[in-house]
Design a protein around this motif. Structure first.
Motif, PDB file in Angstrom:
ATOM      1  N   GLN A  20       7.564   4.199   2.362  1.00  0.00           N
ATOM      2  CA  GLN A  20       7.115   5.575   2.167  1.00  0.00           C
ATOM      3  C   GLN A  20       6.969   6.274   3.513  1.00  0.00           C
ATOM      4  O   GLN A  20       6.550   5.671   4.510  1.00  0.00           O
ATOM      5  N   ASN A  21       7.297   7.552   3.557  1.00  0.00           N
ATOM      6  CA  ASN A  21       7.062   8.364   4.743  1.00  0.00           C
ATOM      7  C   ASN A  21       5.690   9.019   4.588  1.00  0.00           C
ATOM      8  O   ASN A  21       5.538   9.991   3.844  1.00  0.00           O
ATOM      9  N   TRP A  77       0.831  -1.195   0.000  1.00  0.00           N
ATOM     10  CA  TRP A  77       0.000   0.000   0.000  1.00  0.00           C
ATOM     11  C   TRP A  77       0.871   1.254   0.000  1.00  0.00           C
ATOM     12  O   TRP A  77       2.035   1.209   0.394  1.00  0.00           O
ATOM     13  N   ALA A  78       0.292   2.359  -0.420  1.00  0.00           N
ATOM     14  CA  ALA A  78       0.946   3.667  -0.358  1.00  0.00           C
ATOM     15  C   ALA A  78      -0.125   4.714  -0.117  1.00  0.00           C
ATOM     16  O   ALA A  78      -1.327   4.435  -0.217  1.00  0.00           O
ATOM     17  N   VAL A  79       0.302   5.927   0.214  1.00  0.00           N
ATOM     18  CA  VAL A  79      -0.668   7.011   0.431  1.00  0.00           C
ATOM     19  C   VAL A  79      -0.388   8.159  -0.521  1.00  0.00           C
ATOM     20  O   VAL A  79       0.747   8.379  -0.951  1.00  0.00           O
ATOM     21  N   SER A 135       4.130   8.362  17.261  1.00  0.00           N
ATOM     22  CA  SER A 135       4.136   8.403  15.799  1.00  0.00           C
ATOM     23  C   SER A 135       4.979   7.288  15.207  1.00  0.00           C
ATOM     24  O   SER A 135       4.607   6.679  14.206  1.00  0.00           O
ATOM     25  N   LYS A 136       6.112   7.015  15.824  1.00  0.00           N
ATOM     26  CA  LYS A 136       6.992   5.964  15.297  1.00  0.00           C
ATOM     27  C   LYS A 136       6.442   4.572  15.571  1.00  0.00           C
ATOM     28  O   LYS A 136       6.492   3.684  14.709  1.00  0.00           O
ATOM     29  N   PHE A 164      10.858   7.965   9.792  1.00  0.00           N
ATOM     30  CA  PHE A 164       9.414   7.797   9.968  1.00  0.00           C
ATOM     31  C   PHE A 164       8.790   7.023   8.815  1.00  0.00           C
ATOM     32  O   PHE A 164       7.576   6.910   8.728  1.00  0.00           O
ATOM     33  N   ALA A 165       9.607   6.495   7.940  1.00  0.00           N
ATOM     34  CA  ALA A 165       9.097   5.689   6.840  1.00  0.00           C
ATOM     35  C   ALA A 165       8.377   4.459   7.381  1.00  0.00           C
ATOM     36  O   ALA A 165       8.740   3.906   8.420  1.00  0.00           O
TER      37      ALA A 165
END
Length: 474
Positions: free
Chosen positions: A406-407, A330-332, A376-377, A398-399
């Motif tokens: 992806q970050n 997946w990606a955003v 977040s991490k 943060f990837a």
């Protein structure tokens, strides 16, 4: 606290003002010496002078709040195997009281406990409770006084919470502009898409290139047609797009001091557009709504669904556990329009016998930059600190492995800056649930349009008997 809190607050629901953060809450001119001292430190002595109880009761509607607090609150030394209790270094025990959000169950249980707060024994008093964005305004009402002001707890929002996103502070204020809640998260949304489907249909899975195909609704419709021609669905169902329309409402469901529900034109736009998209074949016909097995299956590797619309918490709590393929699938990228979906706020219950512990927990969870970075991490959560998120957007550490390296903060962070919240009311959760349920039946072909409207009116009056009228747009 008024004994008939629930009835009174629903009748006197208040509106949120301009989203510029809460007003000055006073007491910010405390003199300091060479050692920096915040106003909350000076005020904190009020809480510190109170003998703390031995039980902290925390009410929530899912496990997310417990997971975040146990991850970052340093005083917790252990949590029971069934996760109903946590023990602090000083021997104090946290009781985690969790009830489901659906159908108002959580609010009913919480309201019952808050109504009994004065008479409750020390060990049974509510100390902290969670509220979702859909009904945060219900519990921050100054006339009800269910939640302490942060200032009275010893927290100065103008200094302690200055790094929070403005819109999260605005919705946490009462009608007088005084902040009564805080949150560790902001919830800007993105479009989350399958890389393999993107490569097959569009010849690339690059987020920037895919973003050009999802930049607005008109372009999105052309993209949906390409996906359909290749045997894929754009989204799993009509429910997936609802929050973008809901977030664009111009009026609250119920205005200040009124008992009339006004259905915004944006909601009917969602109904009409969803009908068009469903008939065009852009939604998976096997998926009916959200939060059910069909919806979760649409997130699996065997699904033909290209994309979902989610904030960060949705990726972590919904997509990750329901994906059965390899990481990196997946990606955003950007959604057709900016939107915010959700947000869990924490409030200190008026009458708590643990004000110092409560203050410490709120600050640890919502104001400590190191803790917010950790959240977040560890959880891929978009946390409520502008400086932390701006740094995360530029930091490759943060990837996300789930997102193929992806970050995601490169898309989340710019989106947060453009969020404009729709006006809120105490009725939002019920209206949002019931409008989707009743018109979901219409979109599935089970009832006609007029029957859907009738069913909504019946259902909303059952949920909220004090509603006197439902107005539909012309």
């Amino acid at each position: 606290m008024k004994k008939n809190m629930v009835r009174i607050l629903l009748i006197t629901a208040v509106a949120i003002g301009a989203l510029a953060g809460c007003g000055n809450q006073g007491g910010s001119d405390v003199a300091t010496g060479s050692d920096t001292q915040s106003n909350s430190d000076a005020q904190g002595s009020v809480a510190a002078d109170v003998e703390e109880g031995k039980v902290i009761n925390i009410y929530s509607f899912n496990e997310e709040l417990r997971n975040r607090i146990t991850a970052v609150y340093p005083e917790i030394v252990s949590t029971s195997n069934d996760k109903t209790e946590s023990t602090l270094k000083d021997g104090t025990v946290i009781h985690w009281i969790i009830n489901p959000n659906q159908d108002g169950v959580y609010q009913d249980k919480l309201d019952e406990a808050l109504n009994n707060q004065i008479a409750a024994s020390a060990d049974d008093k509510v100390d902290i409770f969670a509220a979702e964005l859909d009904y945060i305004i219900k519990y921050t009402d100054a006339d009800i006084d269910a939640a302490m002001t942060l200032e009275s707890l010893g927290i100065n929002p103008d200094t302690d919470l200055t790094d929070q996103f403005d819109f999260t502070r605005a919705v946490a204020c009462d009608q007088l502009g005084v902040q009564r809640a805080s949150t560790w998260q902001a919830c800007p949304g993105v479009l989350v898409y399958r890389r393999d489907i993107a490569n097959e249909v569009f010849g690339t899975d690059d987020p920037e290139e895919i973003g050009k195909l999802t930049k607005d609704w008109a372009t999105m419709k052309d993209t949906a047609e390409q996906l359909k021609a290749s045997g894929y669905y754009t989204f799993s169902s009509y429910a997936d797009t609802f929050r973008l329309y809901n977030n664009s409402m111009t009026e609250a469901w119920v205005a200040t001091g009124e008992t009339t529900i006004k259905v915004d034109q944006k909601i009917m736009d969602w109904v009409n557009d969803s009908k068009e998209w469903k008939e065009a074949g852009y939604f998976d016909p096997a998926v009916k709504g959200q939060w059910n097995s069909d919806w979760y299956t649409a997130m699996s590797s065997g699904s033909k669904v290209f994309a979902f619309l989610f904030p960060a918490w949705g990726i972590d709590t919904q997509m990750v556990p329901n994906w059965d393929g390899e990481e990196g699938a997946w990606a955003v990228t950007n959604a057709p329009e900016p939107y915010n979906w959700g947000g869990t706020f924490i409030l200190a219950a008026e009458g708590t016998d643990n004000p110092q512990h409560v203050k410490d927990i709120i600050l640890a969870l919502t104001a400590d930059a190191d803790n917010l970075t950790k959240i977040s991490k560890d959880y891929a959560d978009f946390t409520n600190a502008k400086s932390v998120m701006e740094a995360a957007a530029k930091d490759d550490s943060f990837a996300s492995a789930f997102l193929g390296g992806q970050n995601p903060y490169t898309y989340f962070t710019p989106g947060a800056a453009t969020i404009k919240m729709a006006p809120l009311s105490a009725y939002d959760q019920g209206c949002v649930e019931l409008i989707q349920n009743t018109f979901g039946d219409y979109l599935q072909g089970q009832i006609d349009y007029d029957k859907a409207k009738e069913n909504f009116e019946i259902a909303i009056r059952e949920r909220y008997p004090e509603i006197s009228e439902i107005q539909w747009p012309e």
